[in-house]
Write a protein that holds these residues in place. Structure first.
Motif, PDB file in Angstrom:
ATOM      1  N   ALA A 107      48.302  37.457  37.018  1.00  0.00           N
ATOM      2  CA  ALA A 107      47.825  37.836  35.544  1.00  0.00           C
ATOM      3  C   ALA A 107      46.435  37.723  35.947  1.00  0.00           C
ATOM      4  O   ALA A 107      45.447  38.360  35.090  1.00  0.00           O
ATOM      5  CB  ALA A 107      48.216  36.852  34.502  1.00  0.00           C
ATOM      6  N   SER A 108      45.830  37.076  36.757  1.00  0.00           N
ATOM      7  CA  SER A 108      44.277  36.854  37.015  1.00  0.00           C
ATOM      8  C   SER A 108      43.619  37.935  37.886  1.00  0.00           C
ATOM      9  O   SER A 108      42.703  38.021  38.074  1.00  0.00           O
ATOM     10  CB  SER A 108      43.880  35.606  37.661  1.00  0.00           C
ATOM     11  OG  SER A 108      44.385  35.564  38.991  1.00  0.00           O
ATOM     12  N   ARG A 109      44.438  38.723  38.386  1.00  0.00           N
ATOM     13  CA  ARG A 109      44.173  39.794  39.621  1.00  0.00           C
ATOM     14  C   ARG A 109      44.121  41.313  39.004  1.00  0.00           C
ATOM     15  O   ARG A 109      44.974  41.325  38.204  1.00  0.00           O
ATOM     16  CB  ARG A 109      45.100  39.811  40.771  1.00  0.00           C
ATOM     17  CG  ARG A 109      45.130  38.173  41.405  1.00  0.00           C
ATOM     18  CD  ARG A 109      45.624  38.275  42.799  1.00  0.00           C
ATOM     19  NE  ARG A 109      44.922  38.672  43.986  1.00  0.00           N
ATOM     20  CZ  ARG A 109      45.143  39.379  44.846  1.00  0.00           C
ATOM     21  NH1 ARG A 109      46.512  39.631  45.154  1.00  0.00           N
ATOM     22  NH2 ARG A 109      44.404  39.575  45.810  1.00  0.00           N
ATOM     23  N   TYR A 110      43.399  41.850  39.754  1.00  0.00           N
ATOM     24  CA  TYR A 110      43.355  43.352  39.336  1.00  0.00           C
ATOM     25  C   TYR A 110      44.474  44.138  40.211  1.00  0.00           C
ATOM     26  O   TYR A 110      44.860  43.861  41.389  1.00  0.00           O
ATOM     27  CB  TYR A 110      42.111  43.938  39.612  1.00  0.00           C
ATOM     28  CG  TYR A 110      41.126  43.660  38.560  1.00  0.00           C
ATOM     29  CD1 TYR A 110      41.051  44.373  37.108  1.00  0.00           C
ATOM     30  CD2 TYR A 110      40.219  42.681  38.790  1.00  0.00           C
ATOM     31  CE1 TYR A 110      40.226  44.097  36.077  1.00  0.00           C
ATOM     32  CE2 TYR A 110      39.289  42.196  37.629  1.00  0.00           C
ATOM     33  CZ  TYR A 110      39.513  42.913  36.453  1.00  0.00           C
ATOM     34  OH  TYR A 110      38.549  42.582  35.321  1.00  0.00           O
ATOM     35  N   PRO A 111      45.067  45.368  39.952  1.00  0.00           N
ATOM     36  CA  PRO A 111      46.108  46.113  40.767  1.00  0.00           C
ATOM     37  C   PRO A 111      45.597  46.463  42.044  1.00  0.00           C
ATOM     38  O   PRO A 111      46.388  46.465  42.931  1.00  0.00           O
ATOM     39  CB  PRO A 111      46.352  46.937  39.734  1.00  0.00           C
ATOM     40  CG  PRO A 111      45.919  46.934  38.330  1.00  0.00           C
ATOM     41  CD  PRO A 111      44.780  45.995  38.590  1.00  0.00           C
ATOM     42  N   PHE A 112      44.289  46.583  42.225  1.00  0.00           N
ATOM     43  CA  PHE A 112      43.779  47.160  43.362  1.00  0.00           C
ATOM     44  C   PHE A 112      43.340  45.841  44.435  1.00  0.00           C
ATOM     45  O   PHE A 112      42.884  46.040  45.558  1.00  0.00           O
ATOM     46  CB  PHE A 112      42.645  47.954  43.305  1.00  0.00           C
ATOM     47  CG  PHE A 112      41.466  47.333  42.035  1.00  0.00           C
ATOM     48  CD1 PHE A 112      40.512  46.469  42.694  1.00  0.00           C
ATOM     49  CD2 PHE A 112      41.515  47.676  40.965  1.00  0.00           C
ATOM     50  CE1 PHE A 112      39.867  45.863  41.831  1.00  0.00           C
ATOM     51  CE2 PHE A 112      40.477  47.415  39.999  1.00  0.00           C
ATOM     52  CZ  PHE A 112      39.757  46.285  40.421  1.00  0.00           C
ATOM     53  N   ALA A 113      43.417  44.646  43.883  1.00  0.00           N
ATOM     54  CA  ALA A 113      42.885  43.657  44.976  1.00  0.00           C
ATOM     55  C   ALA A 113      43.764  43.327  46.139  1.00  0.00           C
ATOM     56  O   ALA A 113      45.079  44.157  46.132  1.00  0.00           O
ATOM     57  CB  ALA A 113      43.262  42.212  44.042  1.00  0.00           C
ATOM     58  N   PRO A 114      43.251  42.994  47.112  1.00  0.00           N
ATOM     59  CA  PRO A 114      44.060  42.938  48.404  1.00  0.00           C
ATOM     60  C   PRO A 114      45.299  42.622  48.261  1.00  0.00           C
ATOM     61  O   PRO A 114      45.600  41.388  47.603  1.00  0.00           O
ATOM     62  CB  PRO A 114      43.421  41.831  49.243  1.00  0.00           C
ATOM     63  CG  PRO A 114      41.794  42.121  48.666  1.00  0.00           C
ATOM     64  CD  PRO A 114      41.973  42.385  47.166  1.00  0.00           C
ATOM     65  N   GLU A 115      46.335  43.100  48.922  1.00  0.00           N
ATOM     66  CA  GLU A 115      47.870  42.767  48.781  1.00  0.00           C
ATOM     67  C   GLU A 115      48.259  41.606  49.396  1.00  0.00           C
ATOM     68  O   GLU A 115      47.665  41.144  50.435  1.00  0.00           O
ATOM     69  CB  GLU A 115      48.623  44.035  49.239  1.00  0.00           C
ATOM     70  CG  GLU A 115      48.616  45.227  48.649  1.00  0.00           C
ATOM     71  CD  GLU A 115      49.682  46.071  48.971  1.00  0.00           C
ATOM     72  OE1 GLU A 115      50.566  45.824  49.784  1.00  0.00           O
ATOM     73  OE2 GLU A 115      49.693  47.452  48.672  1.00  0.00           O
ATOM     74  N   LEU A 166      47.620  42.137  37.314  1.00  0.00           N
ATOM     75  CA  LEU A 166      47.741  42.567  35.937  1.00  0.00           C
ATOM     76  C   LEU A 166      46.426  42.705  34.978  1.00  0.00           C
ATOM     77  O   LEU A 166      46.777  43.257  33.874  1.00  0.00           O
ATOM     78  CB  LEU A 166      48.848  41.606  35.272  1.00  0.00           C
ATOM     79  CG  LEU A 166      50.011  41.342  35.846  1.00  0.00           C
ATOM     80  CD1 LEU A 166      50.800  40.296  35.028  1.00  0.00           C
ATOM     81  CD2 LEU A 166      51.113  42.555  35.834  1.00  0.00           C
ATOM     82  N   ARG A 167      45.529  42.520  35.350  1.00  0.00           N
ATOM     83  CA  ARG A 167      44.191  42.520  34.647  1.00  0.00           C
ATOM     84  C   ARG A 167      43.940  44.035  34.411  1.00  0.00           C
ATOM     85  O   ARG A 167      44.009  44.908  35.449  1.00  0.00           O
ATOM     86  CB  ARG A 167      43.028  41.866  35.362  1.00  0.00           C
ATOM     87  CG  ARG A 167      43.117  40.411  35.099  1.00  0.00           C
ATOM     88  CD  ARG A 167      41.543  39.734  35.502  1.00  0.00           C
ATOM     89  NE  ARG A 167      40.665  39.878  34.545  1.00  0.00           N
ATOM     90  CZ  ARG A 167      39.541  39.244  34.756  1.00  0.00           C
ATOM     91  NH1 ARG A 167      39.118  38.794  35.805  1.00  0.00           N
ATOM     92  NH2 ARG A 167      38.724  39.500  33.717  1.00  0.00           N
ATOM     93  N   GLY A 168      43.603  44.598  33.323  1.00  0.00           N
ATOM     94  CA  GLY A 168      43.368  45.959  32.869  1.00  0.00           C
ATOM     95  C   GLY A 168      41.712  46.450  33.036  1.00  0.00           C
ATOM     96  O   GLY A 168      41.062  45.602  32.634  1.00  0.00           O
ATOM     97  N   ALA A 169      41.609  47.626  33.033  1.00  0.00           N
ATOM     98  CA  ALA A 169      40.097  48.165  32.606  1.00  0.00           C
ATOM     99  C   ALA A 169      39.529  47.732  31.317  1.00  0.00           C
ATOM    100  O   ALA A 169      40.374  47.806  30.443  1.00  0.00           O
ATOM    101  CB  ALA A 169      40.075  49.881  32.811  1.00  0.00           C
ATOM    102  N   GLY A 170      38.222  47.397  31.490  1.00  0.00           N
ATOM    103  CA  GLY A 170      37.576  46.886  30.060  1.00  0.00           C
ATOM    104  C   GLY A 170      37.592  45.567  30.066  1.00  0.00           C
ATOM    105  O   GLY A 170      36.430  44.880  29.517  1.00  0.00           O
ATOM    106  N   SER A 171      38.202  44.611  30.900  1.00  0.00           N
ATOM    107  CA  SER A 171      38.326  43.249  30.845  1.00  0.00           C
ATOM    108  C   SER A 171      36.908  42.978  31.732  1.00  0.00           C
ATOM    109  O   SER A 171      36.564  41.616  31.311  1.00  0.00           O
ATOM    110  CB  SER A 171      39.503  42.817  31.466  1.00  0.00           C
ATOM    111  OG  SER A 171      39.529  43.242  32.977  1.00  0.00           O
ATOM    112  N   GLN A 172      36.354  43.652  32.405  1.00  0.00           N
ATOM    113  CA  GLN A 172      35.246  43.287  33.253  1.00  0.00           C
ATOM    114  C   GLN A 172      33.826  43.331  32.556  1.00  0.00           C
ATOM    115  O   GLN A 172      32.833  42.895  32.992  1.00  0.00           O
ATOM    116  CB  GLN A 172      35.092  44.035  34.433  1.00  0.00           C
ATOM    117  CG  GLN A 172      34.747  45.601  34.208  1.00  0.00           C
ATOM    118  CD  GLN A 172      35.646  46.424  33.998  1.00  0.00           C
ATOM    119  OE1 GLN A 172      36.782  46.354  33.186  1.00  0.00           O
ATOM    120  NE2 GLN A 172      35.567  47.733  34.223  1.00  0.00           N
TER     121      GLN A 172
END
Length: 312
Positions: A153-161, A169-175
């Motif tokens: 839940a703390s990572r973005y979908p594009f984070a290193p696998e 699961l983090r979404g656009a706008g949270s940044q």
């Protein structure tokens, strides 16, 4: 024994492939001072506040603590107040070390009961991180799957696998707000808002409290969840589970069951390459450092002198 802490810190960095080796961010200033110190082999010391607002942030912007625990486990879950606190840190800064703010680690108002409940409350993780904090401490953590969901839940979908983790699961706008607190662009926040040391360039710091009987039985599995950096054993809650109501004037931590619980969590943390958090004070901090404790509740002045840390 005085330099044993350096050996322990190096071992923690290498076990299970959790390397803190050379990374891109070594060439740029660290946002998270706690990570910076641990990478240098220095124990870190924290202070705590429950539910602080803007004025508290202004005041604590100049703390000598290496990070601040923002307590939401038993206090009100007030995101507006947390955001005001973070803004106060920025407006009162920079810190004595030149960082924009001290690192802020939040204790969540939920326990890591199981995977299902953690998924249902993943929004809590994401709301807290969107406030610009630098990490989370998950209380109780009886189920390793709950800790895993917290990391996802703390990572973005594009984070290193990572093989053991699903995509973030983090979404656009949270940044948006978080990037302004960190003093970086939104793009830079997206790159650096990832768990360390799983991601050597990450600036987020995640831990678990293994502080009840169920959590103790799963200590070895929970501490090996990718993305965690530290663990503690929570003696106050552990006493509730193992001994019952505290007796005034009795040192419950000396009880064999309590000592065994601490040893199990400590060993599980070492085996998994996690840093261990323990209560410390001026009289025992050097002993704790020699044992391998790298995150302390107190004893900062004595501990820093013992490890040769130069303060600003």
């Amino acid at each position: 024994m005085k330099k044993l802490f350096l050996t322990v810190a190096l071992a923690a960095a290498l076990v299970s492939g959790r390397s803190v080796a050379q990374s891109e961010s070594d060439a740029e200033p660290r946002i998270n001072r706690a990570i910076e110190l641990l990478m240098d082999g220095q124990p870190i010391y924290y202070t705590q506040i429950a539910g602080g607002g803007y004025d508290d942030g202004m005041r604590l912007s100049q703390t000598e603590a290496d990070y601040i625990t923002y307590e939401m486990e038993h206090g009100a879950f007030d995101m507006s107040r947390l955001r005001a606190f973070m803004q106060g840190l920025v407006d009162g800064g920079p810190t004595p070390t030149g960082h924009r703010t001290p690192p802020i680690i939040v204790t969540l108002p939920m326990v890591g009961l199981d995977e299902a409940s953690m998924r249902a409350n993943a929004w809590v993780v994401q709301q807290v991180l969107a406030a610009g904090v630098h990490g989370i401490l998950l209380c109780h953590a009886p189920d390793p799957e709950a800790a895993r969901v917290m990391i996802e839940a703390s990572r973005y979908p594009f984070a290193p696998e990572v093989a053991e983790l699903e995509r973030g699961l983090r979404g656009a706008g949270s940044q948006g707000f978080a990037a302004r607190i960190w003093g970086v662009s939104g793009t830079e926040y997206l790159r650096r808002a990832d768990p360390w040391p799983l991601n050597p360039d990450g600036e987020l710091f995640f831990g678990v409290k293994i502080e009840d009987s169920y959590a103790l039985e799963n200590a070895e599995q929970t501490t090996r969840v990718p993305g965690l950096a530290f663990a503690e054993w929570g003696p106050s809650d552990m006493q509730f589970w193992l001994l019952g109501i505290p007796e005034p004037g009795v040192n419950s931590q000396a009880h064999p069951a309590m000592a065994a619980a601490r040893e199990r969590v400590f060993q599980a943390s070492r085996d998994a390459g996690l840093y261990f958090l323990n209560s410390c004070n001026d009289t025992n901090v050097t002993e704790m450092i020699d044992e391998g404790v790298m995150i302390c509740t107190g004893g900062a002045r004595v501990g820093r002198e013992y490890t040769g840390r130069q303060m600003p």
